[in-house]
Design a protein around this motif. Structure first.
Motif, PDB file in Angstrom:
ATOM      1  N   UNK A 107      27.398  64.864 -57.407  1.00 31.76           N
ATOM      2  CA  UNK A 107      27.559  63.583 -58.084  1.00 31.76           C
ATOM      3  C   UNK A 107      28.870  62.911 -57.735  1.00 31.76           C
ATOM      4  N   UNK A 108      29.950  63.697 -57.671  1.00 31.48           N
ATOM      5  CA  UNK A 108      31.251  63.159 -57.257  1.00 31.48           C
ATOM      6  C   UNK A 108      31.199  62.625 -55.832  1.00 31.48           C
ATOM      7  N   UNK A 109      30.484  63.329 -54.973  1.00 32.95           N
ATOM      8  CA  UNK A 109      30.360  62.882 -53.586  1.00 32.95           C
ATOM      9  C   UNK A 109      29.572  61.575 -53.505  1.00 32.95           C
ATOM     10  N   UNK A 110      28.555  61.437 -54.343  1.00 29.78           N
ATOM     11  CA  UNK A 110      27.797  60.184 -54.397  1.00 29.78           C
ATOM     12  C   UNK A 110      28.695  59.034 -54.857  1.00 29.78           C
ATOM     13  N   UNK A 111      29.547  59.305 -55.831  1.00 28.80           N
ATOM     14  CA  UNK A 111      30.489  58.282 -56.286  1.00 28.80           C
ATOM     15  C   UNK A 111      31.481  57.913 -55.191  1.00 28.80           C
ATOM     16  N   UNK A 112      31.919  58.929 -54.444  1.00 25.51           N
ATOM     17  CA  UNK A 112      32.830  58.653 -53.317  1.00 25.51           C
ATOM     18  C   UNK A 112      32.187  57.678 -52.343  1.00 25.51           C
ATOM     19  N   UNK A 113      30.914  57.908 -52.044  1.00 27.34           N
ATOM     20  CA  UNK A 113      30.199  57.038 -51.111  1.00 27.34           C
ATOM     21  C   UNK A 113      30.066  55.621 -51.655  1.00 27.34           C
ATOM     22  N   UNK A 121      24.634  56.443 -46.427  1.00 32.58           N
ATOM     23  CA  UNK A 121      24.934  57.861 -46.663  1.00 32.58           C
ATOM     24  C   UNK A 121      24.528  58.272 -48.077  1.00 32.58           C
ATOM     25  N   UNK A 122      24.746  57.374 -49.019  1.00 38.30           N
ATOM     26  CA  UNK A 122      24.382  57.613 -50.412  1.00 38.30           C
ATOM     27  C   UNK A 122      22.886  57.925 -50.526  1.00 38.30           C
ATOM     28  N   UNK A 123      22.065  57.108 -49.891  1.00 39.60           N
ATOM     29  CA  UNK A 123      20.618  57.297 -49.987  1.00 39.60           C
ATOM     30  C   UNK A 123      20.149  58.513 -49.174  1.00 39.60           C
ATOM     31  N   UNK A 124      20.865  58.836 -48.118  1.00 40.00           N
ATOM     32  CA  UNK A 124      20.535  60.045 -47.346  1.00 40.00           C
ATOM     33  C   UNK A 124      20.695  61.293 -48.213  1.00 40.00           C
ATOM     34  N   UNK A 125      21.764  61.340 -49.007  1.00 43.20           N
ATOM     35  CA  UNK A 125      21.986  62.477 -49.904  1.00 43.20           C
ATOM     36  C   UNK A 125      20.927  62.497 -51.004  1.00 43.20           C
ATOM     37  N   UNK A 126      20.600  61.334 -51.550  1.00 45.77           N
ATOM     38  CA  UNK A 126      19.578  61.273 -52.606  1.00 45.77           C
ATOM     39  C   UNK A 126      18.247  61.852 -52.142  1.00 45.77           C
ATOM     40  N   UNK A 127      17.909  61.618 -50.876  1.00 47.15           N
ATOM     41  CA  UNK A 127      16.636  62.108 -50.338  1.00 47.15           C
ATOM     42  C   UNK A 127      16.580  63.630 -50.296  1.00 47.15           C
ATOM     43  N   UNK A 128      17.729  64.292 -50.362  1.00 45.88           N
ATOM     44  CA  UNK A 128      17.781  65.753 -50.281  1.00 45.88           C
ATOM     45  C   UNK A 128      17.825  66.413 -51.661  1.00 45.88           C
ATOM     46  N   UNK A 129      17.822  65.587 -52.707  1.00 44.90           N
ATOM     47  CA  UNK A 129      17.898  66.105 -54.081  1.00 44.90           C
ATOM     48  C   UNK A 129      16.506  66.091 -54.706  1.00 44.90           C
ATOM     49  N   UNK A 141      22.181  61.276 -62.327  1.00 46.20           N
ATOM     50  CA  UNK A 141      21.670  60.032 -62.918  1.00 46.20           C
ATOM     51  C   UNK A 141      22.775  58.976 -63.003  1.00 46.20           C
ATOM     52  N   UNK A 142      23.988  59.402 -63.339  1.00 47.82           N
ATOM     53  CA  UNK A 142      25.099  58.445 -63.483  1.00 47.82           C
ATOM     54  C   UNK A 142      25.354  57.653 -62.202  1.00 47.82           C
ATOM     55  N   UNK A 143      25.586  58.287 -61.046  1.00 45.26           N
ATOM     56  CA  UNK A 143      25.795  57.493 -59.832  1.00 45.26           C
ATOM     57  C   UNK A 143      24.565  56.706 -59.395  1.00 45.26           C
ATOM     58  N   UNK A 144      23.359  57.216 -59.687  1.00 45.94           N
ATOM     59  CA  UNK A 144      22.138  56.484 -59.331  1.00 45.94           C
ATOM     60  C   UNK A 144      22.077  55.165 -60.101  1.00 45.94           C
ATOM     61  N   UNK A 145      22.322  55.220 -61.412  1.00 48.23           N
ATOM     62  CA  UNK A 145      22.319  54.002 -62.227  1.00 48.23           C
ATOM     63  C   UNK A 145      23.441  53.057 -61.808  1.00 48.23           C
ATOM     64  N   UNK A 146      24.546  53.640 -61.410  1.00 47.85           N
ATOM     65  CA  UNK A 146      25.691  52.841 -60.969  1.00 47.85           C
ATOM     66  C   UNK A 146      25.344  52.057 -59.703  1.00 47.85           C
ATOM     67  N   UNK A 147      24.665  52.722 -58.783  1.00 48.85           N
ATOM     68  CA  UNK A 147      24.262  52.042 -57.538  1.00 48.85           C
ATOM     69  C   UNK A 147      23.287  50.916 -57.834  1.00 48.85           C
ATOM     70  N   UNK A 148      22.382  51.120 -58.783  1.00 52.12           N
ATOM     71  CA  UNK A 148      21.439  50.074 -59.171  1.00 52.12           C
ATOM     72  C   UNK A 148      22.172  48.864 -59.748  1.00 52.12           C
ATOM     73  N   UNK A 149      23.173  49.115 -60.568  1.00 58.43           N
ATOM     74  CA  UNK A 149      23.964  48.030 -61.150  1.00 58.43           C
ATOM     75  C   UNK A 149      24.709  47.249 -60.071  1.00 58.43           C
ATOM     76  N   UNK A 150      25.236  47.966 -59.070  1.00 56.40           N
ATOM     77  CA  UNK A 150      25.942  47.307 -57.965  1.00 56.40           C
ATOM     78  C   UNK A 150      24.997  46.434 -57.148  1.00 56.40           C
ATOM     79  N   UNK A 151      23.783  46.931 -56.910  1.00 55.92           N
ATOM     80  CA  UNK A 151      22.803  46.166 -56.150  1.00 55.92           C
ATOM     81  C   UNK A 151      22.380  44.902 -56.903  1.00 55.92           C
ATOM     82  N   UNK A 152      22.375  44.992 -58.235  1.00 57.90           N
ATOM     83  CA  UNK A 152      22.032  43.837 -59.066  1.00 57.90           C
ATOM     84  C   UNK A 152      23.206  42.864 -59.184  1.00 57.90           C
TER      85      UNK A 152
END
Length: 263
Positions: A107-113, A121-129, A141-152
């Motif tokens: 999760x920390x690595x996802x936040x770093x990305x 890179x973020x989505x590449x890691x998600x595909x492996x989870x 879930x936290x970084x996933x929701x965060x990425x959605x908010x950024x896209x919006x």
């Protein structure tokens, strides 16, 4: 160092890092000793790499290094440690049981990305989870929701997510991300407003207190008026000067034309 020596030093370092006031310099030195000890053991015994207990120790030391790198704010080191942990976290996981800190570190690595705008890179890691972890694990879930908010483009949701972190370590990358967002918002605000009251500027830039806002204003060379409780933006001052310059030029041309008529 023997395997037992490395294990003892690891337990000591792990306990020290988990303490209330850890000596990060000392722990950093111990992590370096641990890594050197592991390399020497592998060189002395080529068969040890196939030993699960050695692989477990190797994973533990690498995770310790990753956690320490966040404590000291070394993003490059954290990225290197997570790259070394990939064989343990994905695929066969080196035949080991799942680590307790696996998902917090992922999760920390996802936040770093996200903080570095590495969306691919973020989505590449998600595909492996695993899907279940994507939907239910709070560290993911936290970084996933965060990425959605950024896209919006919903920066308010990103700001609110800062108070919803599953572990305090997430604040390190959240603050980096918020700093990037503030600079983007500041660029837009400068172009949209001549000035703003303190309270409005504090709200739109997601600051929780006035001192943070005034420091940010000083860094951006904005004009602060304590008596009016307003901030005037640098670009607005420059635009005014430019407008005045254009008027002077127009007046000079007008005078020249009038002189020609007189002559």
């Amino acid at each position: 160092m023997s395997v037992n020596d490395i294990n003892k030093l690891y337990e000591q370092s792990r306990a020290a890092l988990s303490s209330q006031n850890p000596n990060l310099e000392t722990i950093g030195s111990q992590v370096s000793q641990l890594k050197v000890g592991l390399v020497k053991l592998a060189l002395q015994n080529s068969q040890i790499e196939s030993d699960p207990s050695f692989q477990l120790l190797k994973r533990n030391v690498t995770e310790l290094g990753a956690e320490l790198s966040i404590k000291v704010g070394d993003i490059a080191a954290f990225e290197r440690y997570l790259a070394q942990l990939e064989p343990f976290y994905f695929g066969s996981q080196m035949g080991l049981s799942e680590s307790k800190v696996m998902y917090p570190l992922i999760g920390l690595n996802l936040l770093r990305m996200l903080s570095d705008n590495l969306i691919a890179d973020f989505h590449t890691v998600l595909e492996r989870i695993d899907l279940e972890q994507l939907q239910n694990n709070p560290f993911i879930v936290h970084p996933v929701k965060l990425e959605q908010a950024l896209m919006e483009g919903s920066y308010k949701k990103v700001w609110q997510a800062r108070s919803e972190v599953p572990t305090p370590e997430y604040l390190f990358f959240m603050d980096i991300l918020m700093s990037t967002i503030r600079n983007e918002v500041a660029s837009c605000v400068e172009k949209s407003y001549l000035s703003l009251p303190f309270d409005d500027a504090k709200s739109v830039l997601f600051f929780s207190n006035l001192d943070e806002l005034l420091k940010f204003a000083q860094e951006h060379q904005w004009t602060v008026s304590p008596s009016d409780k307003r901030i005037t933006f640098k670009s607005a001052v420059e635009d005014t000067r430019l407008f005045q310059g254009e008027n002077i030029m127009k007046q000079a041309l007008s005078y020249a034309q009038e002189l020609e008529r007189i002559v």
